[in-house]
Every structure is written in C-alpha cells, then in structure tokens.
Design an enzyme around this catalytic site. Structure first.
Site, PDB file in Angstrom:
ATOM      1  N   LYS A  11       0.856  -1.198   0.000  1.00  0.00           N
ATOM      2  CA  LYS A  11       0.000   0.000   0.000  1.00  0.00           C
ATOM      3  C   LYS A  11       0.891   1.248   0.000  1.00  0.00           C
ATOM      4  O   LYS A  11       1.990   1.189  -0.547  1.00  0.00           O
ATOM      5  CB  LYS A  11      -0.982  -0.042   1.171  1.00  0.00           C
ATOM      6  CG  LYS A  11      -1.719  -1.387   1.224  1.00  0.00           C
ATOM      7  CD  LYS A  11      -2.901  -1.409   2.127  1.00  0.00           C
ATOM      8  CE  LYS A  11      -3.505  -2.812   2.111  1.00  0.00           C
ATOM      9  NZ  LYS A  11      -4.771  -2.880   2.813  1.00  0.00           N
ATOM     10  N   GLU A 166     -10.674 -11.033  -0.990  1.00  0.00           N
ATOM     11  CA  GLU A 166     -10.406 -10.162   0.149  1.00  0.00           C
ATOM     12  C   GLU A 166     -11.720  -9.591   0.676  1.00  0.00           C
ATOM     13  O   GLU A 166     -12.207  -8.576   0.167  1.00  0.00           O
ATOM     14  CB  GLU A 166      -9.486  -9.010  -0.274  1.00  0.00           C
ATOM     15  CG  GLU A 166      -8.117  -9.475  -0.743  1.00  0.00           C
ATOM     16  CD  GLU A 166      -7.044  -8.411  -0.511  1.00  0.00           C
ATOM     17  OE1 GLU A 166      -5.994  -8.776   0.013  1.00  0.00           O
ATOM     18  OE2 GLU A 166      -7.283  -7.230  -0.815  1.00  0.00           O
ATOM     19  N   GLY A 172      -7.195  -4.939   7.018  1.00  0.00           N
ATOM     20  CA  GLY A 172      -6.617  -3.953   7.921  1.00  0.00           C
ATOM     21  C   GLY A 172      -7.403  -3.766   9.204  1.00  0.00           C
ATOM     22  O   GLY A 172      -7.163  -2.822   9.950  1.00  0.00           O
ATOM     23  N   SER A 211      -6.109  -9.322   6.912  1.00  0.00           N
ATOM     24  CA  SER A 211      -5.542  -9.594   8.237  1.00  0.00           C
ATOM     25  C   SER A 211      -4.915 -10.983   8.345  1.00  0.00           C
ATOM     26  O   SER A 211      -5.024 -11.628   9.386  1.00  0.00           O
ATOM     27  CB  SER A 211      -6.594  -9.367   9.327  1.00  0.00           C
ATOM     28  OG  SER A 211      -7.073  -8.020   9.270  1.00  0.00           O
TER      29      SER A 211
HETATM   30  P1  PGA Z   1      -4.287  -6.560   5.444  1.00  0.00           P
HETATM   31  O1  PGA Z   1      -4.484  -6.060   3.915  1.00  0.00           O
HETATM   32  O2  PGA Z   1      -3.440  -7.805   5.378  1.00  0.00           O
HETATM   33  O3  PGA Z   1      -3.596  -5.428   6.118  1.00  0.00           O
HETATM   34  O4  PGA Z   1      -5.644  -6.834   5.981  1.00  0.00           O
HETATM   35  C1  PGA Z   1      -4.666  -6.972   2.865  1.00  0.00           C
HETATM   36  C2  PGA Z   1      -4.862  -6.212   1.574  1.00  0.00           C
HETATM   37  O5  PGA Z   1      -5.543  -5.180   1.578  1.00  0.00           O
HETATM   38  O6  PGA Z   1      -4.351  -6.624   0.506  1.00  0.00           O
END
Ligand code: PGA
Length: 248
Positions: A11, A166, A172, A211
């Site tokens: 990100k 996802e 997140g 996550s």
């Molecule tokens: P995360 O994000 O592992 O922080 O939940 C995954 C993503 O958005 O690809």
C-alpha cells in the site's frame, strides 16, 4: 497440485531506507522456500525493488495500473511502463481502489485486460463489504465481480492470472475471515470458473487476503481452495512476511 503464492501489498508505505531493509530481509528470508513470493510496492520504488530482488526468488509488481495503453492521462501509469521495470505482477480491483477511487467492475476488467496484454500477471481482487455479507449477498457480489472479467477477457485469461478473495471487512481491521468462511467463498470462485472451464479452475491460484498474519496463515492456507495470501499490514514487517511465506 497448485503451488502456494504469497504476495505482499505494501500500500502507501515505506521510503528508500526502510524499503531497502525490508527487501533485503525478505530476499534472504525466503531463499530456498518452495513457495512463490512477490512484493507489490508503490510505483516510485519499483526500480529499487528490481535492484534488490533481481536474481532472487522474489518477484515484484505494482498495486494498480491504467486501463489505457498511453496518452493524456495525467498521473496514470501504463502496464507497459510496469513491464519496463521488470514487474511480473500487478494488483487490479483492490477494494481500496474500488471504494476510494471509483474503480467499477468494468474499469477493473479493463485494467485486467491492459495488464494481460502487456504480459503482466494480474492479481485480481474480489470481495464483499460487511454490509453485503450481512445482507447475505456475498456470492452475488463475488460472482458479479468475477463475471465482469470473464465477460471482457474470456475464461482462458484466468489461466494467466491470480485471483485474491479479500473480504473488505477483514482488510486492515484485524478481523480475519475464519478458515471455513474463506474456504466457502474460495470454493464458490473455483466452481464459478469450473462451470466455464474445469482445467482453468483446477490450476487457478486463489489467494486469501484480510488480516492474514503468522498466527493464522497456516490454518487458512490449509484449506483446499486457499492457495496463498495477499498480505497487507504483515508484509511491512519482514519477520512476519517471511513467517507467512514459510507457513505456505
Ligand atoms: P491486510 O491487507 O493484510 O492489512 O488486511 C490486505 C490487503 O488489503 O491486501
């Protein structure tokens, strides 16, 4: 037997100095593991990723791409440009692009096509919001997102792509889908593809994202239809990312 694949989605994080540490650690930490690994960095750091990762078993890629080949599209980056920097992968349809930047199913399908035409492997994200899950429309949403790409690019295109499930409510948030919840949607995705082409479905890598951490990676990836992970937060901590790759 499908190979497991773990991709990091950085990100909008990092800088030249911290990236260098992270890339070097990942390169060393996953050397020799029998798992496919990639990191998707912000655009300006693709050259840095190439310099550190070239010749290793870690591929690199971007987090988005323009649907256009070239032209007057200020701020956009084409798939061919990503190819110039040695990218193997590009994420398309991430929920943050869909929700903050208005990427519709049609735009995502166009980006998917642009990536394929330039020889990149799209990591094509699908997933429902919390509201959609609570309304019991997860299957409809995920099928609609998949069908947009199948309609535009054909089922055979998925033989050269990766799908990432996802659930938006798990990204997140620290709230992970249970292995059973994730497996259910992964199976649905594979079944949808199998209705068009059983061979493509059997070979399709379907990653789980939301996550995923060292503590839950093994259990998630032990599910029949979970072929790896798309890792956000934990991809920024070398030890965590390496542990997830090892779990795969
Ligand atoms: P995360 O994000 O592992 O922080 O939940 C995954 C993503 O958005 O690809």
């Amino acid at each position: 037997m499908r190979k497991k694949f773990v991709a990091g989605n950085w990100k909008m994080h990092g800088n030249l100095a911290t990236n260098d540490d992270l890339l070097q650690s990942v390169r060393a930490g996953v050397a020799g593991l029998a798992v496919e690994v990639a990191v998707c960095t912000p655009y300006p750091y693709l050259d840095q990723a190439r310099k550190v990762l070239e010749g290793s078993n870690v591929a690199w890629g971007a987090q988005d791409v323009s649907e256009h080949v070239q032209g007057a599209y200020t701020g956009e980056v084409s798939a061919m440009m990503l190819g110039d920097f040695g990218c193997r992968y590009v994420i398309v349809g991430h929920s943050e692009r869909r929700s903050y930047y208005g990427d519709t199913d049609a735009v995502v399908a166009a980006k998917f096509e642009a990536a394929m035409k330039a020889g990149l492997i799209p990591i094509f994200c699908v997933g429902e919001t919390l509201d959609e899950r609570e309304k019991n429309v997860t299957a409809d949403v995920v099928t609609r997102q998949l069908d947009a790409v199948i309609a535009r690019c054909g089922i055979a295109s998925l033989a050269k792509a990766v799908v990432a499930y996802e659930p938006v409510w798990a990204i997140g948030t620290g709230r992970t889908a249970s292995p059973e919840q994730a497996q259910e949607v992964h199976a649905l995705i594979r079944d949808r593809v199998a209705r068009e082409d059983a061979g493509v479905a059997a070979g399709l890598q379907i990653l789980y994202g939301g996550s995923m951490k060292p503590g839950n990676a093994k259990e998630l990836m032990a599910q029949t239809d979970i072929d790896g992970g798309l890792i956000g937060g934990a991809a920024l901590v070398a030890a965590d990312f390496i542990a997830i790759c090892a779990a795969a």
